[in-house]
Design a protein around this motif. Sequence first.
Motif, PDB file in Angstrom:
ATOM      1  N   SER A 169     -24.484 -47.381  11.690  1.00  0.00           N
ATOM      2  CA  SER A 169     -23.814 -47.232  10.396  1.00  0.00           C
ATOM      3  C   SER A 169     -23.374 -45.795  10.134  1.00  0.00           C
ATOM      4  CB  SER A 169     -24.750 -47.689   9.269  1.00  0.00           C
ATOM      5  OG  SER A 169     -25.967 -46.965   9.309  1.00  0.00           O
ATOM      6  N   VAL A 171     -21.253 -42.604   9.522  1.00  0.00           N
ATOM      7  CA  VAL A 171     -19.917 -42.434   8.973  1.00  0.00           C
ATOM      8  C   VAL A 171     -19.304 -41.154   9.529  1.00  0.00           C
ATOM      9  CG1 VAL A 171     -20.378 -43.728   6.871  1.00  0.00           C
ATOM     10  CG2 VAL A 171     -20.832 -41.273   6.929  1.00  0.00           C
ATOM     11  N   SER A 173     -17.233 -37.935   8.633  1.00  0.00           N
ATOM     12  CA  SER A 173     -16.753 -37.096   7.540  1.00  0.00           C
ATOM     13  C   SER A 173     -15.874 -36.003   8.097  1.00  0.00           C
ATOM     14  CB  SER A 173     -17.921 -36.495   6.759  1.00  0.00           C
ATOM     15  OG  SER A 173     -18.739 -35.719   7.616  1.00  0.00           O
ATOM     16  N   ILE A 180     -14.411 -39.128   3.719  1.00  0.00           N
ATOM     17  CA  ILE A 180     -14.514 -40.155   4.764  1.00  0.00           C
ATOM     18  C   ILE A 180     -13.231 -40.967   4.806  1.00  0.00           C
ATOM     19  CG2 ILE A 180     -15.759 -42.209   5.517  1.00  0.00           C
ATOM     20  CD1 ILE A 180     -18.249 -41.013   4.302  1.00  0.00           C
ATOM     21  N   TYR A 183     -13.725 -44.590  10.561  1.00  0.00           N
ATOM     22  CA  TYR A 183     -14.976 -45.111  11.095  1.00  0.00           C
ATOM     23  C   TYR A 183     -14.829 -45.219  12.599  1.00  0.00           C
ATOM     24  CZ  TYR A 183     -12.842 -49.700  11.889  1.00  0.00           C
ATOM     25  OH  TYR A 183     -12.051 -50.724  12.345  1.00  0.00           O
ATOM     26  N   SER A 196     -20.143 -50.288  16.037  1.00  0.00           N
ATOM     27  CA  SER A 196     -20.387 -49.923  14.645  1.00  0.00           C
ATOM     28  C   SER A 196     -20.680 -51.160  13.800  1.00  0.00           C
ATOM     29  CB  SER A 196     -19.191 -49.170  14.075  1.00  0.00           C
ATOM     30  OG  SER A 196     -18.061 -50.012  13.999  1.00  0.00           O
ATOM     31  N   THR A 261     -14.570 -40.159  -0.809  1.00  0.00           N
ATOM     32  CA  THR A 261     -13.474 -40.891  -0.172  1.00  0.00           C
ATOM     33  C   THR A 261     -12.162 -40.507  -0.862  1.00  0.00           C
ATOM     34  OG1 THR A 261     -13.452 -42.815  -1.663  1.00  0.00           O
ATOM     35  CG2 THR A 261     -15.098 -42.818   0.117  1.00  0.00           C
ATOM     36  N   GLY A 268     -22.077 -46.063   0.122  1.00  0.00           N
ATOM     37  CA  GLY A 268     -21.888 -46.311   1.542  1.00  0.00           C
ATOM     38  C   GLY A 268     -21.641 -47.772   1.878  1.00  0.00           C
ATOM     39  N   GLN A 272     -18.468 -49.325   4.003  1.00  0.00           N
ATOM     40  CA  GLN A 272     -18.601 -50.236   5.141  1.00  0.00           C
ATOM     41  C   GLN A 272     -17.751 -51.486   4.932  1.00  0.00           C
ATOM     42  OE1 GLN A 272     -20.051 -49.428   7.856  1.00  0.00           O
ATOM     43  NE2 GLN A 272     -21.652 -47.944   7.407  1.00  0.00           N
TER      44      GLN A 272
END
Length: 393
Positions: A169, A171, A173, A180, A183, A196, A261, A268, A272
């Motif tokens: 998981s 992320v 950045s 973010i 991914y 992922s 974001t 989070g 996702q």
Amino acid sequence: MKRINLHTDKVTRFIQLDHVCVTLIVLFLGWLLAYASINLTIVDPVKRAFSDFSMTDIYYEIQNSSGVKELNNDIVLVDMTDLYDRRKLADCISEIAQCQPKVFVIDLIFERPSHDEAENEYLINAIAQIKNGVLSCKLIDYDSNTDRFRGVRRSFFDGVEADYSWAFSNVISGEGYGCIRKYSQNEYLGNQVVYSLPYMAVCKYKGVKPQVESPKQRTIEYSYTDFMVIPHQSVLKNKKLIKNKIVILGTINEEADTHITPLGKMPGMKIQAFAMLSAMAHHKVTTVSTYVSLMLTALLCYLSAWVGAVLPRKHPFSYIYWIKLYYFAVTAVLVWIGFFLFTRFNCYLSLLLPLVGLALVETARLQYKWIILMLSKHTKWNFIKKSIYYVKN
């Protein structure tokens, strides 16, 4: 008095040897920086600026400016922010499993077992009820030389046989404030390929086998979509909303698990979910060849060299403002084209080379002017006088 030999017909002529030479200098500087591995000293500030500011942020903000959002029909979030007791958490997991989600994602890591062995057993029994599950883990100890991770953190019950898969998981950045925007689809844990959390969940949802693809880093599309959020105490009341969906169990209001974001701070679990939507839309991505990117770079550099020669003639007093406006406009259009290709045609075009090339054009033009000046002083070559940068004493 010095007189610059800038004939209008030559300055405004698009096909010019001088522009070709400037373009070649740009390509040479880029190659030299890469070959010498000087940490991209000249390019790094530009890369940081583009990494921390993306035109796509503006697109997402415009899409969401109306305030009207539609609820997604594939993904449901279950919030357990205020749920700290592991027995109650195990009950919540069992209740979600009873609702028969198509994919059950647990965006939590139980890194340490409880001192109460009965409590640990209770949680493990709940995990064993999961069908088609994806459990979160975290990759650690990254080796930049090999582009691989050396370690992983999983929940304490790793090794328990049940119908679930581990997926990372982590992320991604960016620079600066760490916004973010991407991914990772797959990474290497030693010599083993791992996938992922969003990508693995989508593969299970679509019933396809996950596989390694390039590029591994994918853009997250923060579209004008929202997700149904169900409190942990209302799971069984919303059984129809959970059945045959991707259900993510995690925290919505936990400050420690919120990230920046393009749409502001976001939990989070919701990031996702957006990554899952992006994986659904772009399960297969075509990567544009590096040669195409290099040709685009050369074309943009040639165009910029021509513009840089025309603007001083057309706007001698406001040239500096026009040239900045030009580079901003070209950059905006370039990023928009890349975004359009990705969102409409699942086509990934790397913009690193074109953006670096644009950053080096003015430096290359100054170097070329200096070369012309030195050649005019120390040689008697007649073709130097044909240059638009030739200065006659």
